[in-house]
Write a protein that holds these residues in place. Structure first.
Motif, PDB file in Angstrom:
ATOM      1  N   MET A  33     -10.896 -16.962 -10.955  1.00  0.00           N
ATOM      2  CA  MET A  33      -9.706 -16.660 -10.384  1.00  0.00           C
ATOM      3  C   MET A  33     -10.001 -15.593  -9.390  1.00  0.00           C
ATOM      4  N   LEU A  34     -10.650 -14.557  -9.733  1.00  0.00           N
ATOM      5  CA  LEU A  34     -11.231 -13.448  -8.734  1.00  0.00           C
ATOM      6  C   LEU A  34     -11.836 -14.042  -7.463  1.00  0.00           C
ATOM      7  N   GLY A  35     -12.817 -15.042  -7.495  1.00  0.00           N
ATOM      8  CA  GLY A  35     -13.465 -15.638  -6.482  1.00  0.00           C
ATOM      9  C   GLY A  35     -12.409 -16.249  -5.192  1.00  0.00           C
ATOM     10  N   ILE A  36     -11.456 -17.219  -6.118  1.00  0.00           N
ATOM     11  CA  ILE A  36     -10.455 -17.845  -5.212  1.00  0.00           C
ATOM     12  C   ILE A  36      -9.521 -17.010  -4.585  1.00  0.00           C
ATOM     13  N   THR A  37      -9.049 -15.816  -5.373  1.00  0.00           N
ATOM     14  CA  THR A  37      -8.137 -14.725  -4.828  1.00  0.00           C
ATOM     15  C   THR A  37      -8.846 -14.053  -3.614  1.00  0.00           C
ATOM     16  N   MET A  38     -10.334 -13.698  -3.854  1.00  0.00           N
ATOM     17  CA  MET A  38     -10.910 -12.952  -2.793  1.00  0.00           C
ATOM     18  C   MET A  38     -11.187 -13.961  -1.548  1.00  0.00           C
ATOM     19  N   SER A  39     -11.472 -15.233  -1.866  1.00  0.00           N
ATOM     20  CA  SER A  39     -11.698 -16.201  -0.742  1.00  0.00           C
ATOM     21  C   SER A  39     -10.250 -16.274  -0.085  1.00  0.00           C
ATOM     22  N   MET A  40      -9.117 -16.096  -0.767  1.00  0.00           N
ATOM     23  CA  MET A  40      -7.679 -16.256  -0.017  1.00  0.00           C
ATOM     24  C   MET A  40      -7.651 -14.899   0.630  1.00  0.00           C
ATOM     25  N   PHE A  41      -7.852 -13.875   0.716  1.00  0.00           N
ATOM     26  CA  PHE A  41      -7.581 -12.734   1.288  1.00  0.00           C
ATOM     27  C   PHE A  41      -8.621 -12.832   2.550  1.00  0.00           C
ATOM     28  N   ALA A  82     -14.735  -7.083 -10.005  1.00  0.00           N
ATOM     29  CA  ALA A  82     -13.378  -6.706  -9.693  1.00  0.00           C
ATOM     30  C   ALA A  82     -13.526  -5.757  -8.366  1.00  0.00           C
ATOM     31  N   ARG A  83     -14.516  -4.769  -8.581  1.00  0.00           N
ATOM     32  CA  ARG A  83     -14.512  -3.757  -7.523  1.00  0.00           C
ATOM     33  C   ARG A  83     -14.835  -4.447  -5.981  1.00  0.00           C
ATOM     34  N   THR A  84     -15.792  -5.512  -6.212  1.00  0.00           N
ATOM     35  CA  THR A  84     -16.105  -6.068  -4.652  1.00  0.00           C
ATOM     36  C   THR A  84     -14.888  -6.788  -4.226  1.00  0.00           C
ATOM     37  N   ALA A  85     -14.080  -7.621  -5.190  1.00  0.00           N
ATOM     38  CA  ALA A  85     -13.102  -8.285  -4.934  1.00  0.00           C
ATOM     39  C   ALA A  85     -11.881  -7.292  -4.364  1.00  0.00           C
ATOM     40  N   LEU A  86     -11.683  -6.230  -4.946  1.00  0.00           N
ATOM     41  CA  LEU A  86     -10.839  -5.072  -4.438  1.00  0.00           C
ATOM     42  C   LEU A  86     -11.065  -4.667  -3.084  1.00  0.00           C
ATOM     43  N   ILE A  87     -12.399  -4.519  -2.877  1.00  0.00           N
ATOM     44  CA  ILE A  87     -12.797  -3.866  -1.401  1.00  0.00           C
ATOM     45  C   ILE A  87     -12.550  -5.032  -0.580  1.00  0.00           C
ATOM     46  N   VAL A  88     -12.925  -6.170  -0.660  1.00  0.00           N
ATOM     47  CA  VAL A  88     -12.721  -7.214   0.161  1.00  0.00           C
ATOM     48  C   VAL A  88     -11.207  -7.483   0.658  1.00  0.00           C
ATOM     49  N   ALA A  89     -10.763  -7.565  -0.379  1.00  0.00           N
ATOM     50  CA  ALA A  89      -8.868  -7.465  -0.482  1.00  0.00           C
ATOM     51  C   ALA A  89      -8.494  -6.780   0.571  1.00  0.00           C
ATOM     52  N   ALA A  90      -8.834  -5.388   0.325  1.00  0.00           N
ATOM     53  CA  ALA A  90      -8.179  -4.172   1.125  1.00  0.00           C
ATOM     54  C   ALA A  90      -8.715  -4.328   2.624  1.00  0.00           C
ATOM     55  N   VAL A  91     -10.004  -4.620   2.943  1.00  0.00           N
ATOM     56  CA  VAL A  91     -10.356  -4.821   4.270  1.00  0.00           C
ATOM     57  C   VAL A  91      -9.811  -5.910   4.803  1.00  0.00           C
ATOM     58  N   SER A  92      -9.854  -7.008   4.212  1.00  0.00           N
ATOM     59  CA  SER A  92      -9.193  -8.246   4.783  1.00  0.00           C
ATOM     60  C   SER A  92      -7.720  -7.998   5.261  1.00  0.00           C
ATOM     61  N   LEU A  93      -6.993  -7.213   4.232  1.00  0.00           N
ATOM     62  CA  LEU A  93      -5.242  -6.959   4.719  1.00  0.00           C
ATOM     63  C   LEU A  93      -5.415  -6.007   5.935  1.00  0.00           C
ATOM     64  N   ALA A  94      -6.417  -5.094   5.695  1.00  0.00           N
ATOM     65  CA  ALA A  94      -6.257  -4.139   6.970  1.00  0.00           C
ATOM     66  C   ALA A  94      -6.358  -4.928   8.327  1.00  0.00           C
ATOM     67  N   ILE A  95      -7.306  -5.900   8.282  1.00  0.00           N
ATOM     68  CA  ILE A  95      -7.686  -6.677   9.238  1.00  0.00           C
ATOM     69  C   ILE A  95      -6.776  -7.475   9.919  1.00  0.00           C
ATOM     70  N   TYR A  96      -5.920  -8.201   8.681  1.00  0.00           N
ATOM     71  CA  TYR A  96      -4.635  -8.886   9.205  1.00  0.00           C
ATOM     72  C   TYR A  96      -3.385  -8.333   9.808  1.00  0.00           C
ATOM     73  N   PHE A  97      -3.198  -7.162   9.146  1.00  0.00           N
ATOM     74  CA  PHE A  97      -2.145  -6.288   9.965  1.00  0.00           C
ATOM     75  C   PHE A  97      -2.473  -5.698  11.103  1.00  0.00           C
ATOM     76  N   ALA A  98      -3.711  -5.224  11.266  1.00  0.00           N
ATOM     77  CA  ALA A  98      -4.085  -4.940  12.629  1.00  0.00           C
ATOM     78  C   ALA A  98      -3.849  -5.750  13.558  1.00  0.00           C
ATOM     79  N   GLU A  99      -4.687  -7.112  13.337  1.00  0.00           N
ATOM     80  CA  GLU A  99      -4.344  -8.125  14.255  1.00  0.00           C
ATOM     81  C   GLU A  99      -2.980  -8.488  14.545  1.00  0.00           C
ATOM     82  N   MET A 100      -1.983  -8.330  13.573  1.00  0.00           N
ATOM     83  CA  MET A 100      -0.695  -8.531  14.065  1.00  0.00           C
ATOM     84  C   MET A 100      -0.247  -7.493  14.967  1.00  0.00           C
TER      85      MET A 100
END
Length: 221
Positions: free
Chosen positions: A124-132, A190-208
């Motif tokens: 589930m961490l892999g699926i969630t990370m991929s979605m981010f 968990a650490r890798t997934a959290l870092i990827v999620a944080a970076v992905s969200l930052a990119i997402y809202f910056a692009e907005m």
């Protein structure tokens, strides 16, 4: 803005209902027939779709607007240009969240039905990370769409998806294998997934923010 986001979700609901419905149907068949190996279809569907939902939902939404010429119509109405752009990002984020919750629910049900099944490749961490990651790709695609149109966004998505698959191989450390890469994506810690999620969200809202500024300056006939 929320009404516009709801419009996008409703217009593109098939992108959510089809994978959720298919995965749910396979799970029911697996439970009824007591065939745990049927869950391989659910596993592969959730893993693959989690990497694609963001950019392809965003692209479908923008293609519909381009086809109906509604962006130009909205600009003639008393609607803030920034809200029009934000609605696309909100609807894509909501679609990704709906799919994530649904997949987590289906995965939990399959684990309860077949607790001894060992055929799962995606955690589930892999699926969630991929979605981010797919959200970050969606943000880039939306920004390109608001600037150059959906054809350019479609090409950008193909490049980003290719890099998502091939990028880890290019930077593969010496001694590592393709299996290591697959495990890193499908079963991250968990650490890798959290870092990827944080970076992905930052990119997402910056692009907005970038897309909002581009759309404000764009002249639409």
């Amino acid at each position: 803005m929320l009404k516009l986001a709801w419009k996008d979700l409703y217009a593109n609901r098939s992108q959510l209902l089809l994978p959720i419905g298919f995965a749910g149907a396979v799970l029911v068949i697996a439970v009824v027939s007591r065939r745990s190996d049927a869950l391989m279809f659910v596993d592969s569907l959730m893993g693959t779709y989690s990497m694609l939902i963001g950019p392809f939902f965003a692209l479908a939404s923008m293609m519909l607007e381009e086809k109906n010429r509604t962006l130009g119509f909205l600009r003639t109405m008393p609607v803030n240009a920034g809200e029009i752009v934000a609605s696309k990002f909100v609807s894509t984020l909501a679609a990704t969240a709906i799919l994530a919750v649904s997949f987590i629910g289906l995965s939990t049900l399959s684990a309860e039905a077949f607790p001894a099944w060992e055929g799962r490749s995606w955690s589930m961490l892999g699926i969630t990370m991929s979605m981010f990651v797919s959200l970050a790709e969606a943000g880039v695609a939306l920004g390109i769409s608001f600037k150059w149109g959906t054809s350019a966004a479609r090409a950008a998505i193909m490049v980003m998806v290719t890099l998502f698959y091939l990028g880890p191989i290019v930077v593969l450390r010496k001694g590592a294998s393709i299996e290591d890469i697959f495990r890193m994506i499908t079963n991250p810690d968990a650490r890798t997934a959290l870092i990827v999620a944080a970076v992905s969200l930052a990119i997402y809202f910056a692009e907005m923010l970038v897309a909002q500024e581009l759309f404000r300056r764009k002249e639409i006939a």
